[in-house]
Design a protein around this motif. Structure first.
Motif, PDB file in Angstrom:
ATOM      1  N   TRP A 180      76.050  96.792  24.794  1.00  0.00           N
ATOM      2  CA  TRP A 180      76.864  97.629  26.333  1.00  0.00           C
ATOM      3  C   TRP A 180      76.121  97.968  26.914  1.00  0.00           C
ATOM      4  O   TRP A 180      75.476  99.148  27.217  1.00  0.00           O
ATOM      5  CB  TRP A 180      78.159  97.956  25.668  1.00  0.00           C
ATOM      6  CG  TRP A 180      78.857  97.862  26.568  1.00  0.00           C
ATOM      7  CD1 TRP A 180      79.254  98.501  27.990  1.00  0.00           C
ATOM      8  CD2 TRP A 180      80.094  98.279  26.044  1.00  0.00           C
ATOM      9  NE1 TRP A 180      79.893  97.931  28.266  1.00  0.00           N
ATOM     10  CE2 TRP A 180      81.427  98.040  27.168  1.00  0.00           C
ATOM     11  CE3 TRP A 180      80.494  97.528  24.695  1.00  0.00           C
ATOM     12  CZ2 TRP A 180      82.419  97.269  27.301  1.00  0.00           C
ATOM     13  CZ3 TRP A 180      82.637  97.206  24.964  1.00  0.00           C
ATOM     14  CH2 TRP A 180      83.587  97.070  26.008  1.00  0.00           C
ATOM     15  N   ALA A 206      75.602  88.376  23.021  1.00  0.00           N
ATOM     16  CA  ALA A 206      77.755  88.917  22.826  1.00  0.00           C
ATOM     17  C   ALA A 206      77.377  90.061  23.761  1.00  0.00           C
ATOM     18  O   ALA A 206      77.391  91.164  23.027  1.00  0.00           O
ATOM     19  CB  ALA A 206      77.779  88.743  21.889  1.00  0.00           C
ATOM     20  N   HIS A 208      78.085  93.382  26.447  1.00  0.00           N
ATOM     21  CA  HIS A 208      79.350  93.718  27.677  1.00  0.00           C
ATOM     22  C   HIS A 208      78.580  94.441  27.953  1.00  0.00           C
ATOM     23  O   HIS A 208      77.494  95.443  28.521  1.00  0.00           O
ATOM     24  CB  HIS A 208      80.271  94.492  26.757  1.00  0.00           C
ATOM     25  CG  HIS A 208      80.577  93.728  25.566  1.00  0.00           C
ATOM     26  ND1 HIS A 208      82.234  92.929  25.319  1.00  0.00           N
ATOM     27  CD2 HIS A 208      80.535  93.515  23.853  1.00  0.00           C
ATOM     28  CE1 HIS A 208      82.456  92.486  24.303  1.00  0.00           C
ATOM     29  NE2 HIS A 208      81.300  92.522  23.535  1.00  0.00           N
ATOM     30  N   SER A 210      80.113  96.383  31.917  1.00  0.00           N
ATOM     31  CA  SER A 210      81.140  98.190  32.563  1.00  0.00           C
ATOM     32  C   SER A 210      80.697  97.852  33.844  1.00  0.00           C
ATOM     33  O   SER A 210      79.217  99.087  33.802  1.00  0.00           O
ATOM     34  CB  SER A 210      81.637  98.650  31.496  1.00  0.00           C
ATOM     35  OG  SER A 210      82.267  98.808  30.192  1.00  0.00           O
ATOM     36  N   HIS A 234      83.746  86.091  32.916  1.00  0.00           N
ATOM     37  CA  HIS A 234      83.407  86.999  31.458  1.00  0.00           C
ATOM     38  C   HIS A 234      85.106  87.937  31.394  1.00  0.00           C
ATOM     39  O   HIS A 234      84.188  88.640  30.995  1.00  0.00           O
ATOM     40  CB  HIS A 234      82.196  87.902  31.845  1.00  0.00           C
ATOM     41  CG  HIS A 234      81.478  86.588  32.096  1.00  0.00           C
ATOM     42  ND1 HIS A 234      80.309  85.919  31.352  1.00  0.00           N
ATOM     43  CD2 HIS A 234      80.207  86.213  33.261  1.00  0.00           C
ATOM     44  CE1 HIS A 234      80.145  84.337  31.721  1.00  0.00           C
ATOM     45  NE2 HIS A 234      79.370  85.303  33.686  1.00  0.00           N
ATOM     46  N   PRO A 235      86.131  86.783  30.795  1.00  0.00           N
ATOM     47  CA  PRO A 235      86.656  88.172  31.048  1.00  0.00           C
ATOM     48  C   PRO A 235      86.821  89.028  29.271  1.00  0.00           C
ATOM     49  O   PRO A 235      87.253  90.388  29.619  1.00  0.00           O
ATOM     50  CB  PRO A 235      88.391  87.576  31.152  1.00  0.00           C
ATOM     51  CG  PRO A 235      87.392  85.910  30.222  1.00  0.00           C
ATOM     52  CD  PRO A 235      86.479  85.880  31.152  1.00  0.00           C
ATOM     53  N   ASP A 236      85.699  88.858  28.969  1.00  0.00           N
ATOM     54  CA  ASP A 236      85.237  89.043  27.348  1.00  0.00           C
ATOM     55  C   ASP A 236      84.558  90.596  27.260  1.00  0.00           C
ATOM     56  O   ASP A 236      84.101  90.941  26.350  1.00  0.00           O
ATOM     57  CB  ASP A 236      86.065  88.303  26.209  1.00  0.00           C
ATOM     58  CG  ASP A 236      87.360  87.539  26.344  1.00  0.00           C
ATOM     59  OD1 ASP A 236      88.447  88.405  26.843  1.00  0.00           O
ATOM     60  OD2 ASP A 236      86.882  86.292  25.637  1.00  0.00           O
ATOM     61  N   HIS A 237      83.589  90.329  28.541  1.00  0.00           N
ATOM     62  CA  HIS A 237      82.555  91.049  28.032  1.00  0.00           C
ATOM     63  C   HIS A 237      82.251  91.516  29.409  1.00  0.00           C
ATOM     64  O   HIS A 237      81.360  92.568  29.856  1.00  0.00           O
ATOM     65  CB  HIS A 237      81.549  89.627  28.123  1.00  0.00           C
ATOM     66  CG  HIS A 237      81.466  88.614  26.820  1.00  0.00           C
ATOM     67  ND1 HIS A 237      81.126  89.468  25.653  1.00  0.00           N
ATOM     68  CD2 HIS A 237      82.374  87.351  26.448  1.00  0.00           C
ATOM     69  CE1 HIS A 237      81.022  88.451  24.695  1.00  0.00           C
ATOM     70  NE2 HIS A 237      81.577  87.550  25.341  1.00  0.00           N
ATOM     71  N   THR A 239      83.823  94.182  31.811  1.00  0.00           N
ATOM     72  CA  THR A 239      84.833  94.838  32.866  1.00  0.00           C
ATOM     73  C   THR A 239      84.763  95.682  34.219  1.00  0.00           C
ATOM     74  O   THR A 239      83.642  96.477  34.321  1.00  0.00           O
ATOM     75  CB  THR A 239      85.284  96.661  31.763  1.00  0.00           C
ATOM     76  OG1 THR A 239      85.377  96.018  31.119  1.00  0.00           O
ATOM     77  CG2 THR A 239      85.989  96.972  32.177  1.00  0.00           C
TER      78      THR A 239
END
Length: 308
Positions: A180, A206, A208, A210, A234-237, A239
């Motif tokens: 992340w 995969a 992520h 933020s 990339h709505p799932d990865h 923020t």
């Protein structure tokens, strides 16, 4: 007898030919091994300055401009790894001055490079390099600026791996891995981190991301459409948290002072799988934000603050 007489001579000639062929093949192989891979790099040598020509200028808002400079050919890339920056140098009268900038275009972009420039109003406090920034931002099409680099202690290799170069000659460089990527940026600090985020999200792994992006008002948010495009794709990865000093009515993101609680509540967990990257201009916001980060229990080894 004649054959016996010339046999040693023929053997010598054949041996010489074999040596020549082997030597030639070795040179060809070495040349192939050392041949550059991929597109030509403009800044292949940090000690060699290059003069880049201005080809386009865009007003982003009343304070910020985006400048595009042409590279030596349409096939060239700049040659600056993600996380590193360049020095732009200008001769103003009898004085030479420089300013550091992170490209906002991708390291893979061919033919040109983009930079952001923020200029303060007359009477506002000047930042270091303000004269150089104002001079470069005032260039006209086809005028040039001197560029050197790359510089910096952070390099992103892809696949969630960053290399951190030690400032101490006695310490070894180290590598950190993440699942992340957490990024805190403010104002024009978005320049370095936007290509970084785009690269991470574009990889097959995969990972992520933020982003906590801090500004005074909604009008100060830079590259907003690019950020919202990343959220949509990339709505799932990815923020995105837009934090304002003073927010309009109905604002759905963050507002107010940056405190350790704000940072702690926003930071992705677990910390052992998160790498935190911070980039923002010098000033009170930078000091407040870094103080807030220090007030959390985030491990310092997994934090990197880009230079002002």
């Amino acid at each position: 007898m004649i054959l016996d007489l010339y046999l040693p001579l023929l053997q010598g000639v054949l041996l010489s030919l074999v040596v020549v062929v082997i030597t030639a093949l070795g040179l060809l192989f070495r040349s192939w091994i050392n041949a550059p891979r991929g597109p030509p790099q403009t800044l292949a040598d940090p000690s060699v300055p290059h003069h880049l020509r201005l080809v386009d200028k865009e007003v982003v808002n009343k304070h910020v401009k985006r400048l595009r400079f042409a590279l030596p050919s349409p096939d060239h890339i700049l040659g600056v790894p993600l996380g590193q920056f360049v020095e732009l140098t200008a001769d103003i009268g009898q004085r030479r001055t420089s300013i550091s900038r992170f490209p906002i275009s991708s390291p893979r972009t061919k033919g040109y490079v983009d930079f952001l420039f923020k200029l303060h109003e007359e009477g506002e406090g000047k930042e270091e390099g303000e004269d150089a920034a104002r001079y470069i931002a005032s260039l006209r099409d086809d005028e040039v600026v001197q560029v050197t680099g790359p510089h910096g202690s952070l390099t992103y290799f892809g696949k969630g791996k960053v290399n951190l170069q030690s400032d101490n000659d006695e310490s070894e460089d180290r590598e950190e891995s993440f699942k992340w990527l957490a990024v805190i940026a403010a104002d024009t600090g978005i320049d370095a981190v936007l290509p970084f985020i785009g690269r991470v999200l574009g990889e097959e792994h995969a990972f992520h991301c933020s982003l906590l992006y801090i500004n005074q008002t909604e009008d100060d948010i830079l590259m907003r459409s690019d950020l919202e495009d990343l959220v949509a794709s990339h709505p799932d990865h990815f923020t995105l948290q837009l934090h304002l000093d003073k927010a309009p009515d109905g604002w759905e993101h963050g507002e107010g002072e940056i405190t350790p609680d704000v940072i702690r509540d926003w930071l992705p967990q677990p910390f052992t799988e998160t790498f935190l990257l911070v980039n923002m201009p010098s000033g009170p916001v930078r000091e407040t934000c870094l103080s807030a980060v220090a007030g959390t229990d985030f491990p310092k080894a997994r934090l990197h603050v880009l230079p002002e």
